[in-house]
Design an enzyme around this catalytic site. Structure first.
Site, PDB file in Angstrom:
ATOM      1  N   CYS A 178      -0.964  34.038   8.512  1.00  0.00           N
ATOM      2  CA  CYS A 178      -0.740  34.683   9.813  1.00  0.00           C
ATOM      3  C   CYS A 178      -0.558  33.646  10.904  1.00  0.00           C
ATOM      4  O   CYS A 178      -1.416  33.475  11.783  1.00  0.00           O
ATOM      5  CB  CYS A 178      -1.905  35.620  10.117  1.00  0.00           C
ATOM      6  SG  CYS A 178      -2.092  36.855   8.830  1.00  0.00           S
ATOM      7  N   GLU A 179       0.538  32.921  10.809  1.00  0.00           N
ATOM      8  CA  GLU A 179       0.924  31.897  11.788  1.00  0.00           C
ATOM      9  C   GLU A 179       2.439  31.848  11.764  1.00  0.00           C
ATOM     10  O   GLU A 179       3.042  31.820  10.677  1.00  0.00           O
ATOM     11  CB  GLU A 179       0.439  30.493  11.360  1.00  0.00           C
ATOM     12  CG  GLU A 179      -1.040  30.305  11.209  1.00  0.00           C
ATOM     13  CD  GLU A 179      -1.747  30.040  12.536  1.00  0.00           C
ATOM     14  OE1 GLU A 179      -1.058  29.755  13.534  1.00  0.00           O
ATOM     15  OE2 GLU A 179      -2.977  30.151  12.556  1.00  0.00           O
ATOM     16  N   GLU A 185       0.823  -1.222   0.000  1.00  0.00           N
ATOM     17  CA  GLU A 185       0.000   0.000   0.000  1.00  0.00           C
ATOM     18  C   GLU A 185       0.850   1.261   0.000  1.00  0.00           C
ATOM     19  O   GLU A 185       0.773   2.080   0.913  1.00  0.00           O
ATOM     20  CB  GLU A 185      -0.898   0.015   1.251  1.00  0.00           C
ATOM     21  CG  GLU A 185      -1.820  -1.170   1.400  1.00  0.00           C
ATOM     22  CD  GLU A 185      -2.458  -1.241   2.793  1.00  0.00           C
ATOM     23  OE1 GLU A 185      -2.118  -0.413   3.661  1.00  0.00           O
ATOM     24  OE2 GLU A 185      -3.287  -2.132   3.002  1.00  0.00           O
TER      25      GLU A 185
HETATM   26  C1  LIG Z   1      -1.222   6.240   4.855  1.00  0.00           C
HETATM   27  C2  LIG Z   1      -1.346   4.781   4.673  1.00  0.00           C
HETATM   28  C3  LIG Z   1      -0.569   4.133   3.711  1.00  0.00           C
HETATM   29  C4  LIG Z   1       0.450   4.836   2.849  1.00  0.00           C
HETATM   30  O1  LIG Z   1       1.547   5.293   3.566  1.00  0.00           O
HETATM   31  P1  LIG Z   1       2.813   5.877   2.771  1.00  0.00           P
HETATM   32  O2  LIG Z   1       3.778   6.197   3.833  1.00  0.00           O
HETATM   33  O3  LIG Z   1       2.359   7.065   2.019  1.00  0.00           O
HETATM   34  O4  LIG Z   1       3.303   4.795   1.876  1.00  0.00           O
HETATM   35  C5  LIG Z   1      -0.769   2.778   3.539  1.00  0.00           C
HETATM   36  N1  LIG Z   1      -1.676   2.086   4.282  1.00  0.00           N
HETATM   37  C6  LIG Z   1      -2.437   2.685   5.212  1.00  0.00           C
HETATM   38  C7  LIG Z   1      -3.413   1.888   5.973  1.00  0.00           C
HETATM   39  C8  LIG Z   1      -2.292   4.048   5.450  1.00  0.00           C
HETATM   40  O5  LIG Z   1      -3.046   4.634   6.381  1.00  0.00           O
END
Ligand SMILES: *Cc1c(COP(=O)(O)O)cnc(C)c1O
Length: 428
Positions: A357-358, A288
């Site tokens: 403005c931070e 992922e």
């Molecule tokens: C955010 C997230 C990712 C991706 O993370 P990266 O660091 O962008 O690769 C994958 N799986 C889940 C469940 C996430 O919440």
């Protein structure tokens, strides 16, 4: 492979001049390279070709419809974290049967939407959620495909705000409780226990936390396969990218000149380190990645408005800020800052700050950067992931436009907001 480079002293994305894009479309402007998206997806996909696997791009990193369309065309699956992201994937022509749905706080509406669209798996983060999904699925006369997210309690050695795999983080179910969670869920009427998921954090630059997590969780995956016939094991995302010297890192000589221990994690190293543990499982392995695919595929182009010299500092005030790229303010994220027109080599120590403005509205503090002056353009490198997706209209600045480059072609994939857009949903 690097799609952002200087050509005749002027920064280009593939075959397109950044200065020309800024002239035509104004600033601030996000510019993305199709070539980089394609390269990163393909490299990771190829690295795992020895085993049954699927890349499910983490949509939250960059959810522009054209980016999703491009990745869907390469065969990518999608990891989504809301009904809104599912809507985007479907609009972009993505396959719901290749979508996994993560997140600790899914609503009834989101669960119903995901089930009706036939997504591959809902990745469940508590037993309470599992019971609720079974109930909702029952009302729809459906069986919900689910995986539990296990929290393996390993240290990802990344910034504390983007670490997710320790027991003090809100994510997943503690390793100690997970076997019981499956046992109880197996008795719920409208669930199909389809897989196991984990994700230990983001921007990991060393392979060891991944190895530790995979080795800890693999025996559990084998056990669940035997008991409940699960078919997949998702090992999450989190592969880190090069932020410092992002521009130089595209050239072969840069890689070779780095000391071995400081070279960035490559997909090949990542795959080689964990495939031996994953292969014997005989499960489909889901990856992922978000940042790895999108991070170095985009830049944010901004124009310097003023230079202000204080007693201790020089401030370069630019027309973009934390409202359009919040990583430095949110988790001390680093973005290399380069002038769009290559400078003669003068460097100075400056704070590059935005109009908001931070006091947290800065891109860098006390950093040596190539000199640039009011009226000149700069690029914030590596802004393709967690950039535009986190942009807001704070201080009532319209959202920037987004451009997707393909070779010599540049396409506006999101129009710049107008002042009228800002107030469209409001009433007096
Ligand atoms: C955010 C997230 C990712 C991706 O993370 P990266 O660091 O962008 O690769 C994958 N799986 C889940 C469940 C996430 O919440």
């Amino acid at each position: 492979m690097h799609s952002f480079h200087y050509s005749n002293g002027s920064l280009h994305c593939e075959g397109v001049s950044i200065a020309d894009l800024a002239e035509k479309h104004g600033t601030p402007l996000y510019v993305y390279s199709s070539e980089t998206f394609r390269d990163r997806y393909t490299r990771l996909d190829d690295a795992f070709s020895a085993i049954d696997h699927e890349v499910a791009y983490a949509v939250k990193a960059n959810s522009n419809l054209s980016v999703l369309r491009l990745l869907a065309g390469l065969g990518s699956g999608f990891d989504i974290v809301s009904g809104g992201e599912l809507f985007r994937v479907l609009k972009a022509g993505g396959d719901p049967g290749k979508c996994t749905f993560a997140g600790v706080g899914k609503t009834r509406e989101e669960i119903e939407y995901a089930l009706r669209e036939g997504i591959y798996s809902i990745n469940v983060e508590s037993e309470e959620e599992a019971a609720f999904i079974s109930q909702v699925a029952g009302e729809l006369n459906l069986v919900a495909p689910i995986a539990f997210r296990v929290n393996p309690n390993v240290d990802a050695k990344t910034h504390k705000y983007i670490s997710t795999g320790k027991s003090e983080n809100k994510f997943g179910i503690d390793f100690e409780f997970i076997a019981d969670a499956y046992e109880r869920a197996s008795k719920l009427p409208n669930l199909n226990l389809k897989g196991l998921q984990m994700h230990i954090g983001s921007q990991l630059t060393s392979v060891s936390p991944f190895v530790e997590a995979v080795e800890k969780v693999a025996p559990l995956a084998a056990d669940l396969k035997e008991k409940y016939g699960i078919e997949f094991f998702s090992i999450g995302g989190g592969i880190g990218i090069v932020y410092e010297e992002a521009l130089a890192s595209g050239s072969e000589s840069w890689w070779i000149n780095q000391p071995e221990e400081t070279r960035p994690l490559t997909p090949e190293q990542y795959a080689a380190a964990i495939i031996p543990t994953l292969e014997p499982l005989g499960l489909k392995i889901l990856l992922e990645p978000g940042r790895f695919i999108a991070g170095n595929a985009g830049i944010l182009v901004s124009k310097c408005l003023y230079e202000k010299k204080g007693t201790t500092k020089t401030f370069k005030i630019v027309d973009s800020g934390m409202h359009q790229l919040i990583r430095p303010a949110l988790y001390e994220g680093f973005h290399e800052i380069v002038p769009v027109t290559e400078s003669a080599g003068a460097v100075e120590s400056v704070d590059v700050v935005g109009p908001i403005c931070e006091s947290g509205d800065f891109f860098c503090q006390n950093r040596q950067v190539s000199s640039f002056m009011p009226g000149e353009l700069i690029a914030l490198m590596s802004a393709g992931a967690y950039g535009m997706v986190m942009a807001s209209t704070y201080n009532s600045h319209p959202l920037p436009a987004e451009i997707l480059v393909e070779g010599e072609q540049a396409k506006v994939v999101r129009k710049r907001q107008t002042l009228q857009d800002l107030v469209e949903a409001e009433e007096v």
